[in-house]
Write a protein that holds these residues in place. Structure first.
Motif, short mmCIF file in Angstrom:
data_model
loop_
_atom_site.label_atom_id
_atom_site.label_comp_id
_atom_site.label_asym_id
_atom_site.label_seq_id
_atom_site.Cartn_x
_atom_site.Cartn_y
_atom_site.Cartn_z
N ILE A 166 23.91 -65.18 -31.44
CA ILE A 166 23.08 -64.00 -32.09
C ILE A 166 23.55 -63.05 -31.53
CG2 ILE A 166 20.77 -63.02 -32.28
CD1 ILE A 166 19.49 -66.23 -32.64
N LEU A 167 23.85 -63.29 -29.95
CA LEU A 167 24.21 -62.06 -29.40
C LEU A 167 25.58 -61.37 -29.68
CD1 LEU A 167 22.57 -62.60 -25.89
CD2 LEU A 167 22.17 -61.39 -27.75
N LYS A 168 26.69 -62.89 -29.94
CA LYS A 168 28.17 -61.71 -30.17
C LYS A 168 28.10 -61.30 -31.57
CE LYS A 168 31.43 -64.51 -32.19
NZ LYS A 168 32.23 -66.37 -32.24
N GLU A 169 26.92 -61.84 -32.17
CA GLU A 169 27.19 -61.48 -34.02
C GLU A 169 26.99 -59.62 -33.77
OE1 GLU A 169 25.81 -62.95 -37.44
OE2 GLU A 169 26.26 -65.18 -37.02
N ILE A 170 25.71 -59.55 -33.00
CA ILE A 170 25.71 -58.17 -32.74
C ILE A 170 26.63 -57.34 -32.16
CG2 ILE A 170 23.59 -56.97 -32.36
CD1 ILE A 170 21.46 -59.47 -32.06
N ALA A 171 26.86 -57.98 -31.30
CA ALA A 171 27.97 -56.69 -30.68
C ALA A 171 29.40 -56.79 -31.07
CB ALA A 171 28.76 -57.88 -28.97
N ILE A 172 29.61 -57.57 -32.20
CA ILE A 172 30.69 -57.36 -33.29
C ILE A 172 30.48 -56.25 -34.21
CG2 ILE A 172 31.94 -58.47 -35.41
CD1 ILE A 172 31.63 -60.85 -33.40
N LYS A 173 29.34 -56.77 -34.75
CA LYS A 173 28.93 -55.65 -35.83
C LYS A 173 27.98 -54.39 -35.30
CE LYS A 173 24.29 -55.25 -38.36
NZ LYS A 173 22.69 -54.35 -36.76
N ASN A 174 28.22 -54.25 -34.06
CA ASN A 174 27.50 -52.46 -33.36
C ASN A 174 28.96 -52.28 -32.62
OD1 ASN A 174 24.66 -53.07 -34.39
ND2 ASN A 174 23.87 -52.99 -32.52
N LYS A 175 29.82 -52.91 -32.62
CA LYS A 175 31.32 -52.55 -32.41
C LYS A 175 30.83 -52.21 -30.39
CE LYS A 175 34.08 -51.16 -35.91
NZ LYS A 175 32.38 -50.82 -36.89
N VAL A 176 29.64 -52.40 -29.78
CA VAL A 176 29.84 -53.02 -28.63
C VAL A 176 30.44 -54.19 -27.39
CG1 VAL A 176 27.82 -51.27 -28.65
CG2 VAL A 176 27.05 -53.69 -28.38
N VAL A 177 31.00 -53.45 -26.10
CA VAL A 177 30.94 -54.97 -25.49
C VAL A 177 30.00 -55.84 -24.88
CG1 VAL A 177 32.07 -55.94 -23.41
CG2 VAL A 177 32.64 -53.95 -24.37
N LEU A 178 30.02 -57.58 -24.91
CA LEU A 178 28.88 -58.77 -24.61
C LEU A 178 29.87 -59.39 -23.89
CD1 LEU A 178 26.84 -60.43 -24.70
CD2 LEU A 178 27.45 -61.60 -26.15
N MET A 179 29.96 -59.01 -22.40
CA MET A 179 30.72 -59.82 -21.83
C MET A 179 29.58 -60.42 -20.02
SD MET A 179 33.94 -59.01 -18.48
CE MET A 179 33.53 -58.96 -17.43
N GLU A 180 29.64 -61.92 -19.75
CA GLU A 180 29.29 -63.03 -19.27
C GLU A 180 29.95 -62.39 -17.83
OE1 GLU A 180 29.07 -66.57 -19.55
OE2 GLU A 180 27.99 -67.13 -18.32
N ALA A 181 29.04 -61.95 -16.95
CA ALA A 181 29.13 -61.16 -14.97
C ALA A 181 29.74 -62.67 -14.95
CB ALA A 181 28.13 -60.91 -14.76
N MET A 182 30.91 -63.28 -15.18
CA MET A 182 31.18 -63.90 -14.40
C MET A 182 32.21 -63.62 -13.25
SD MET A 182 31.97 -67.72 -13.52
CE MET A 182 30.34 -68.15 -14.42
N ARG A 183 32.47 -63.94 -12.23
CA ARG A 183 33.65 -63.22 -10.60
C ARG A 183 34.58 -64.17 -10.72
NH1 ARG A 183 30.04 -62.86 -5.95
NH2 ARG A 183 28.14 -64.63 -7.37
N PRO A 184 34.37 -64.95 -10.91
CA PRO A 184 35.69 -65.96 -10.78
C PRO A 184 37.44 -65.77 -11.43
CG PRO A 184 34.66 -67.60 -10.33
CD PRO A 184 33.28 -66.19 -10.46
#
Lengths: 318, 318
Positions: free
Chosen positions: B105-123
């Motif tokens: 669901i989050l991924k779809e909204i990010a694509i639709k709204n042309k905004v970044v979705l990124m998990e804050a994984m450091r390594p």
């Protein structure tokens, strides 16, 4: 003097004979070798009294009390069966047999004929194994057991150019688990008993046997991870991990390099000096149970060997 | 200047703000806190311009370009969803969401709204991760990947006397895999891609979450073993094992202490100096993709996050 017949003329037989001699109470009395010339050279070198080329004939020899089997894995079952049926005590190299069905047949004959059947697994007869067991309480509730035996085999270089040696031959019960994975697996089963469940994954080589693999042993209160390989080397030690610390073991197969590393940073080396040839321990255990009139070792018990065979039968080379 | 809204006032938010400031091009502009007094103290301490107690209100603020989510795991989905719907770029702490359904669901909204979705994984954003990847060829064909993150939690002592903190609370998606096992798991997925199959075993605590566990990742040509624990410490390093040697990593979560140990005994230290606050790398990656007009990071990709969520959803706490 307890008289042994030796089956097999490879370096492991030589090491066994060396250990036999060191006990003073045992003797390498007979040798079985299909190749008469090879057998002659071997009995001369090791001053063995009798040479046989036929097992049935050898087993008629009343002076033989015990048979040590170090032939290729595929021969173990038949030779152990004939020996037990002839009333001889049997110590058989690991892995004892490839199937539970075969194991149960051997076990039944041993019980019926009141002779010893014991798998020649070294680490569990080593006094440092007992020492680890006695020190387990120091690291609190055990939660993770991560044991490994990974040793790159020069035979793998040969396999890469198309030459399949016994150790990588599927028909010979070859592969990493049968050859060396059996050590950390047996160690874990003997130390912690049977798991509730087990699963595994391996990498199969072109010859159809596993080059390396991992087994997960699920216990109700801990997880066992057994890693083994004949196509990579190990660069970090094995570990038994408790809530209060770890017992780090550099070499599981020799039970060497043992340090308790506590959670608070303290370290404690635990290890006693052992015989240079550690096969003497399995011989002493074997002789002890013969003398006690038992059929089974408590260190390398039927239960442990059977479970180990079952797991390998289920997971190896598939 | 890129303006960030921060959700959450724990120490991880403080570390993120510190990293934001070090970039010079980013600013901690707004804070969301349900507790107004707590929020006030926090914005004063870190010189944050705006304080919001309601997320909908905050998301109307046109000066906010990005939202950093470091609230309890159970809040991530709702807050990320609202932020993405409001057209904000989102960087969300690990583990991003507990289910694949929510992730999609989050991924779809990010694509639709042309905004970044990124998990804050450091390594994976740490340059030493790339360095390891670039050095993999030196150890030959990779056959075993044994990564771990085991760290005894003082909250476990509290659990033993009956006090359940968030980190061991099932309703908060607590447990060892969600909290720290996610690091070696994500690391492996980002480095080696999706496995063909995965299986696992864990030890469940009285509160219903896993205290420790192991995941087997089955690849066609290698085996991944991920071990994690919040009730034991790690005393030996992680390893990526190839036919010609190993890359030994002392601390996977910080990508620190990296040595190549070749089969022939040679050793080679590989590691570059990194920012003292390594969250700066994930911020730089996040800002870069925003500036490039993309919606997804190649370092912390949708594919990796989704697979990681799927595996955790399947194996955690059961």
């Amino acid at each position: 003097m307890m008289r042994f017949a030796i089956i097999g003329t490879s370096s492991i037989s030589e090491k066994f004979i060396d250990a036999l001699k060191s006990t003073k109470s045992c003797e390498a009395y007979a040798l079985l070798s299909r190749d008469k010339n090879k057998g002659k050279r071997f009995v001369e070198k090791f001053e063995i009294e009798k040479l046989y080329t036929n097992i049935e004939e050898m087993l008629k020899d009343k002076d033989i009390q015990a048979v040590y089997i170090a032939s290729p894995n595929g021969k173990h079952f038949e030779q152990a069966k004939l020996s037990l049926e002839a009333g001889k005590n049997v110590i058989c190299e690991k892995p004892i047999v490839p199937t539970v069905k075969e194991f149960d047949i051997l076990k039944e004959i041993a019980i019926k004929n009141k002779v010893v059947l014991m798998e020649a697994m070294r680490p569990t007869t080593n006094p440092n194994f007992k020492l680890i067991k006695e020190n387990l309480y120091k690291i609190g509730a055990i939660r993770q057991v991560m044991l490994k035996y990974c040793q790159y085999s020069s035979k793998y270089d040969l396999l890469k150019v198309g030459e399949v040696r016994n150790i990588f031959d599927k028909n010979m019960s070859g592969g990493a688990l049968y050859d060396i994975g059996v050590y950390p697996l047996y160690f874990t089963l003997a130390m912690f008993g049977e798991p509730k469940e087990y699963i595994g994954s391996n990498y199969l080589l072109s010859s159809g046997v596993d080059g390396c693999g991992t087994i997960l042993l699920k216990y109700s209160d801990k997880i066992g991870v057994i890693s083994y390989s004949k196509i990579t080397d190990e660069k970090t030690p094995s570990e038994i991990i408790g809530e209060d610390g770890s017992i780090v073991i550099n070499k599981v197969s020799a039970v060497k390099g043992i340090t308790i590393k506590y959670r608070d940073g303290r370290e404690e080396k635990i290890e006693i000096d052992t015989y240079e040839n550690d096969m003497r321990y399995e011989i002493e255990e074997f002789v002890k149970i013969i003398e006690e009139g038992k059929v089974e070792s408590t260190l390398n018990s039927f239960t442990t060997s059977r479970k180990c065979v079952e797991i390998m039968e289920t997971l190896a080379n598939r």
